[in-house]
Design a protein around this motif. Structure first.
Motif, PDB file in Angstrom:
ATOM      1  N   ASP A   1       0.831  -1.208   0.000  1.00 36.88           N
ATOM      2  CA  ASP A   1       0.000   0.000   0.000  1.00 36.88           C
ATOM      3  C   ASP A   1       0.863   1.254   0.000  1.00 36.88           C
ATOM      4  O   ASP A   1       0.552   2.229  -0.693  1.00 36.88           O
ATOM      5  N   SER A   2       1.949   1.251   0.762  1.00 37.49           N
ATOM      6  CA  SER A   2       2.850   2.409   0.799  1.00 37.49           C
ATOM      7  C   SER A   2       3.497   2.636  -0.553  1.00 37.49           C
ATOM      8  O   SER A   2       3.617   3.774  -1.013  1.00 37.49           O
ATOM      9  N   GLU A   3       3.913   1.553  -1.197  1.00 37.76           N
ATOM     10  CA  GLU A   3       4.542   1.683  -2.517  1.00 37.76           C
ATOM     11  C   GLU A   3       3.558   2.239  -3.535  1.00 37.76           C
ATOM     12  O   GLU A   3       3.890   3.133  -4.310  1.00 37.76           O
ATOM     13  N   VAL A   4       2.329   1.724  -3.520  1.00 35.89           N
ATOM     14  CA  VAL A   4       1.307   2.210  -4.455  1.00 35.89           C
ATOM     15  C   VAL A   4       1.039   3.691  -4.212  1.00 35.89           C
ATOM     16  O   VAL A   4       0.979   4.492  -5.152  1.00 35.89           O
ATOM     17  N   ARG A   5       0.911   4.077  -2.947  1.00 34.40           N
ATOM     18  CA  ARG A   5       0.660   5.484  -2.619  1.00 34.40           C
ATOM     19  C   ARG A   5       1.822   6.359  -3.068  1.00 34.40           C
ATOM     20  O   ARG A   5       1.632   7.423  -3.656  1.00 34.40           O
ATOM     21  N   PHE A   6       3.052   5.904  -2.803  1.00 34.31           N
ATOM     22  CA  PHE A   6       4.230   6.667  -3.203  1.00 34.31           C
ATOM     23  C   PHE A   6       4.266   6.842  -4.722  1.00 34.31           C
ATOM     24  O   PHE A   6       4.529   7.933  -5.218  1.00 34.31           O
ATOM     25  N   ARG A   7       3.992   5.767  -5.455  1.00 35.97           N
ATOM     26  CA  ARG A   7       4.020   5.854  -6.920  1.00 35.97           C
ATOM     27  C   ARG A   7       2.946   6.799  -7.449  1.00 35.97           C
ATOM     28  O   ARG A   7       3.171   7.526  -8.412  1.00 35.97           O
ATOM     29  N   MET A   8       1.761   6.797  -6.813  1.00 33.05           N
ATOM     30  CA  MET A   8       0.707   7.725  -7.232  1.00 33.05           C
ATOM     31  C   MET A   8       1.128   9.163  -6.976  1.00 33.05           C
ATOM     32  O   MET A   8       0.948  10.045  -7.818  1.00 33.05           O
ATOM     33  N   LEU A   9       1.705   9.410  -5.792  1.00 31.39           N
ATOM     34  CA  LEU A   9       2.161  10.767  -5.477  1.00 31.39           C
ATOM     35  C   LEU A   9       3.288  11.192  -6.410  1.00 31.39           C
ATOM     36  O   LEU A   9       3.328  12.334  -6.879  1.00 31.39           O
ATOM     37  N   ALA A  10       4.201  10.278  -6.705  1.00 27.58           N
ATOM     38  CA  ALA A  10       5.321  10.592  -7.584  1.00 27.58           C
ATOM     39  C   ALA A  10       4.835  10.906  -8.996  1.00 27.58           C
ATOM     40  O   ALA A  10       5.353  11.807  -9.657  1.00 27.58           O
ATOM     41  N   ALA A  11       3.828  10.183  -9.455  1.00 25.32           N
ATOM     42  CA  ALA A  11       3.302  10.402 -10.803  1.00 25.32           C
ATOM     43  C   ALA A  11       2.644  11.771 -10.922  1.00 25.32           C
ATOM     44  O   ALA A  11       2.645  12.370 -12.001  1.00 25.32           O
ATOM     45  N   ASN A  12       2.116  12.272  -9.816  1.00 26.88           N
ATOM     46  CA  ASN A  12       1.435  13.567  -9.834  1.00 26.88           C
ATOM     47  C   ASN A  12       2.312  14.703  -9.327  1.00 26.88           C
ATOM     48  O   ASN A  12       1.868  15.849  -9.290  1.00 26.88           O
ATOM     49  N   GLY A  13       3.521  14.386  -8.924  1.00 31.25           N
ATOM     50  CA  GLY A  13       4.372  15.387  -8.292  1.00 31.25           C
ATOM     51  C   GLY A  13       5.208  16.196  -9.273  1.00 31.25           C
ATOM     52  O   GLY A  13       5.202  15.980 -10.481  1.00 31.25           O
ATOM     53  N   ASP A  14       5.949  17.128  -8.694  1.00 31.42           N
ATOM     54  CA  ASP A  14       6.843  18.000  -9.437  1.00 31.42           C
ATOM     55  C   ASP A  14       8.268  17.457  -9.270  1.00 31.42           C
ATOM     56  O   ASP A  14       8.828  17.520  -8.163  1.00 31.42           O
ATOM     57  N   PRO A  15       8.872  16.919 -10.344  1.00 24.63           N
ATOM     58  CA  PRO A  15      10.206  16.328 -10.229  1.00 24.63           C
ATOM     59  C   PRO A  15      11.256  17.294  -9.676  1.00 24.63           C
ATOM     60  O   PRO A  15      12.094  16.907  -8.862  1.00 24.63           O
ATOM     61  N   ALA A  16      11.199  18.549 -10.076  1.00 23.46           N
ATOM     62  CA  ALA A  16      12.181  19.529  -9.597  1.00 23.46           C
ATOM     63  C   ALA A  16      12.043  19.716  -8.085  1.00 23.46           C
ATOM     64  O   ALA A  16      13.042  19.774  -7.361  1.00 23.46           O
ATOM     65  N   ARG A  17      10.810  19.795  -7.601  1.00 19.96           N
ATOM     66  CA  ARG A  17      10.576  19.951  -6.161  1.00 19.96           C
ATOM     67  C   ARG A  17      11.036  18.704  -5.405  1.00 19.96           C
ATOM     68  O   ARG A  17      11.627  18.804  -4.333  1.00 19.96           O
ATOM     69  N   GLY A  18      10.794  17.532  -5.977  1.00 24.61           N
ATOM     70  CA  GLY A  18      11.244  16.301  -5.360  1.00 24.61           C
ATOM     71  C   GLY A  18      12.757  16.240  -5.234  1.00 24.61           C
ATOM     72  O   GLY A  18      13.293  15.866  -4.184  1.00 24.61           O
ATOM     73  N   LEU A  19      13.459  16.647  -6.269  1.00 25.68           N
ATOM     74  CA  LEU A  19      14.921  16.666  -6.222  1.00 25.68           C
ATOM     75  C   LEU A  19      15.423  17.691  -5.213  1.00 25.68           C
ATOM     76  O   LEU A  19      16.412  17.456  -4.515  1.00 25.68           O
TER      77      LEU A  19
END
Length: 74
Positions: A43-61
């Motif tokens: 469940d954590s992996e699925v949630r993380f992948r959903m958030l990552a797919a909708n996130g801002d890569p520059a902000r994540g970095l």
């Protein structure tokens, strides 16, 4: 409550019995705990992948750089 029958090698069964005994729980309880842990990780992996797919890569970095700077001070 459902009943599940599984086939596993004898050696694995013996190791699971030993682990259950070490934790002072039944094999049934041990399997229930291990399956709960596996599902929580999934469940954590699925949630993380959903958030990552909708996130801002520059902000994540940027956040990863902050974490790296914080933990490399130590």
């Amino acid at each position: 409550m459902a009943t599940l029958t599984i086939r596993i090698p004898d050696e694995k069964h013996n190791r699971l019995k030993a682990l259950a005994k070490h934790r002072h729980v039944s094999i049934n309880r041990l399997i229930d705990e291990l399956s709960t842990q596996a599902l929580a990780e999934f469940d954590s992996e699925v949630r993380f992948r959903m958030l990552a797919a909708n996130g801002d890569p520059a902000r994540g970095l940027e956040l990863l750089d902050k974490l790296d700077a914080h933990f490399s001070k130590g």
